[in-house]
Design an enzyme around this catalytic site. Structure first.
Site, mmCIF file in Angstrom:
data_model
loop_
_atom_site.group_PDB
_atom_site.id
_atom_site.type_symbol
_atom_site.label_atom_id
_atom_site.label_comp_id
_atom_site.label_asym_id
_atom_site.label_seq_id
_atom_site.Cartn_x
_atom_site.Cartn_y
_atom_site.Cartn_z
ATOM 1 C CG ASP A 134 -2.110 -0.914 1.054
ATOM 2 O OD1 ASP A 134 -2.038 -1.825 0.213
ATOM 3 O OD2 ASP A 134 -3.105 -0.741 1.793
ATOM 4 C CE LYS A 144 -5.131 2.030 3.128
ATOM 5 N NZ LYS A 144 -3.921 1.340 3.680
ATOM 6 C CE LYS A 175 -6.620 -1.388 3.062
ATOM 7 N NZ LYS A 175 -5.231 -1.892 3.285
#
Length: 224
Positions: free
Chosen positions: A92, A154, A183
């Site tokens: 990430d 995200k 996400k």
């Protein structure tokens, strides 16, 4: 039967600065016991976490350029390559928010693309830190992440001024238009909020409150 296989949708996370090795190892055991399929730990514990989940189907996640995103691309690539070489399978990466807000779209795209190119075969999510972005900047960030080859966008690191919102999840979902997944992360600490994010289109949930959310989910009647 629940419409959600919730443990498989949660990235079970411990990234707070005061977390200890004991906390990381406990997270690994919780993932084994409760069916979480992705865990996120600080980069300094990648070796311990990788060893703790050997022989399971749990994927190890490591944050890159965390939490501000202003690292040089070379630094982010080095972080990513090191993490993958030690067992990470999910990365990430924090967007370079400053470059985006400066209008340097080519730099933002290259920053993401270099990490993706250097670490083939693993999953890449780009953390937009939506609380600092305008609506147009959120859309631009989504397009740049997709163009650079990331599999997910995200919402948040959880360390910014605010976390995930339903409105942002919907916006990101609409903007990526099936070319990436979404996400939701940041401030998600109960089943009610989790459900709202899933219904808004989130494909995954990032949270350090996974056990609490599972307990509430099981008590809610949505899980039988």
């Amino acid at each position: 039967m629940s419409r959600w296989n919730l443990p498989a949708l949660i990235d079970h996370t411990v990234l707070r600065p005061e977390a200890t090795k004991h906390d990381v190892l406990r997270l690994c055991e919780e993932a084994k016991a409760h069916g979480f399929t992705v865990i996120f730990v600080p980069p300094c514990y990648v070796d311990e976490a990788a060893a703790a989940i050997v022989g399971t189907n749990i994927q190890l996640g490591i944050p890159i350029g965390f939490p501000l995103g202003g690292h040089t691309t070379r630094t982010k690539v080095a972080e990513a390559v090191d993490a993958v070489s030690r067992g990470a399978r999910v990365l990430d990466m924090v967007l370079n928010v400053s470059r985006l807000k400066s209008g340097d779209h080519d730099a933002v795209r290259t920053d993401i693309a270099e990490v993706v190119k250097a670490t083939p075969g693993v999953e890449h999510k780009v953390i937009l830190e939506t609380c600092y972005l305008t609506q147009d900047e959120k859309r631009a960030a989504c397009h740049l992440a997709v163009e650079a080859g990331a599999e997910y966008v995200k919402t948040s690191t959880g360390f910014g001024a605010a976390g995930a919102t339903v409105a942002d999840v919907r916006l990101l979902k609409e903007t990526v238009a099936g070319m990436a997944k979404v996400k939701a992360s940041g401030g998600i600490r109960d089943w009610k909020t989790t459900l709202a994010m899933l219904e808004a289109g989130a494909d995954r949930i990032g949270t350090s409150a996974g056990l609490t959310i599972l307990e509430q989910w099981r008590a809610s009647g949505d899980q039988r």
